[in-house]
Scaffold this motif. Sequence first.
Motif, PDB file in Angstrom:
ATOM      1  N   ALA A 141       0.837  -1.205   0.000  1.00 34.73           N
ATOM      2  CA  ALA A 141       0.000   0.000   0.000  1.00 34.73           C
ATOM      3  C   ALA A 141       0.871   1.254   0.000  1.00 34.73           C
ATOM      4  O   ALA A 141       0.598   2.212  -0.725  1.00 34.73           O
ATOM      5  N   ARG A 174       1.103   3.983  -2.956  1.00 30.25           N
ATOM      6  CA  ARG A 174       0.853   5.382  -2.609  1.00 30.25           C
ATOM      7  C   ARG A 174       1.984   6.268  -3.099  1.00 30.25           C
ATOM      8  O   ARG A 174       1.762   7.318  -3.705  1.00 30.25           O
ATOM      9  N   LEU A 179      -3.278   5.710  -5.909  1.00 30.01           N
ATOM     10  CA  LEU A 179      -4.040   5.732  -4.662  1.00 30.01           C
ATOM     11  C   LEU A 179      -5.117   4.652  -4.615  1.00 30.01           C
ATOM     12  O   LEU A 179      -5.420   4.129  -3.543  1.00 30.01           O
ATOM     13  N   GLN A 180      -5.677   4.287  -5.740  1.00 32.87           N
ATOM     14  CA  GLN A 180      -6.699   3.240  -5.766  1.00 32.87           C
ATOM     15  C   GLN A 180      -6.092   1.886  -5.353  1.00 32.87           C
ATOM     16  O   GLN A 180      -6.644   1.173  -4.524  1.00 32.87           O
ATOM     17  N   SER A 238      -3.301   1.505  -3.702  1.00 32.57           N
ATOM     18  CA  SER A 238      -2.856   1.671  -2.321  1.00 32.57           C
ATOM     19  C   SER A 238      -3.999   1.395  -1.354  1.00 32.57           C
ATOM     20  O   SER A 238      -3.824   0.679  -0.368  1.00 32.57           O
ATOM     21  N   GLU A 239      -5.160   1.947  -1.645  1.00 35.44           N
ATOM     22  CA  GLU A 239      -6.329   1.743  -0.772  1.00 35.44           C
ATOM     23  C   GLU A 239      -6.736   0.277  -0.731  1.00 35.44           C
ATOM     24  O   GLU A 239      -7.069  -0.251   0.318  1.00 35.44           O
ATOM     25  N   ARG A 240      -6.679  -0.399  -1.875  1.00 35.02           N
ATOM     26  CA  ARG A 240      -7.044  -1.819  -1.917  1.00 35.02           C
ATOM     27  C   ARG A 240      -6.092  -2.646  -1.054  1.00 35.02           C
ATOM     28  O   ARG A 240      -6.526  -3.485  -0.262  1.00 35.02           O
ATOM     29  N   LEU A 268      -4.288  -1.559   1.418  1.00 34.33           N
ATOM     30  CA  LEU A 268      -4.483  -1.150   2.812  1.00 34.33           C
ATOM     31  C   LEU A 268      -5.705  -1.835   3.417  1.00 34.33           C
ATOM     32  O   LEU A 268      -5.663  -2.297   4.560  1.00 34.33           O
ATOM     33  N   GLN A 269      -6.779  -1.940   2.653  1.00 33.33           N
ATOM     34  CA  GLN A 269      -7.976  -2.639   3.146  1.00 33.33           C
ATOM     35  C   GLN A 269      -7.676  -4.115   3.410  1.00 33.33           C
ATOM     36  O   GLN A 269      -8.124  -4.675   4.418  1.00 33.33           O
TER      37      GLN A 269
END
Length: 102
Positions: A12, A16, A21-22, A24-26, A28-29
């Motif tokens: 992530a 980032r 960012l998309q 990275s968010e995936r 991170l989740q």
Amino acid sequence: QMYRGYFLKNQAMSARDLGDLQTSERFLQESERTFQTIQAEAELYLANAYNGIGSDTLLKGHGKQALSWIDKALELVPDHPYALHDREEALRYMKATAGHGN
């Protein structure tokens, strides 16, 4: 699981830093879900240990101490079926032995 969680967190961070960012968010989740699973499993194992100690303590005739251990299990996992059952057993024991130094 722990290594997987940190690997996903690092992925992530890398995404980032690359401006994705998309992605990275995936990552991170997925990392958060991994750590939440570890937490839930650890709490269940610890609750099982507390309840087991409480059960052993009750068998030794120490109702108040047993209840304390069982309640620790229920703090971690409030719907723990064995702890709920053992708590009722401890309360029954304490009522039956009230006045006998329990």
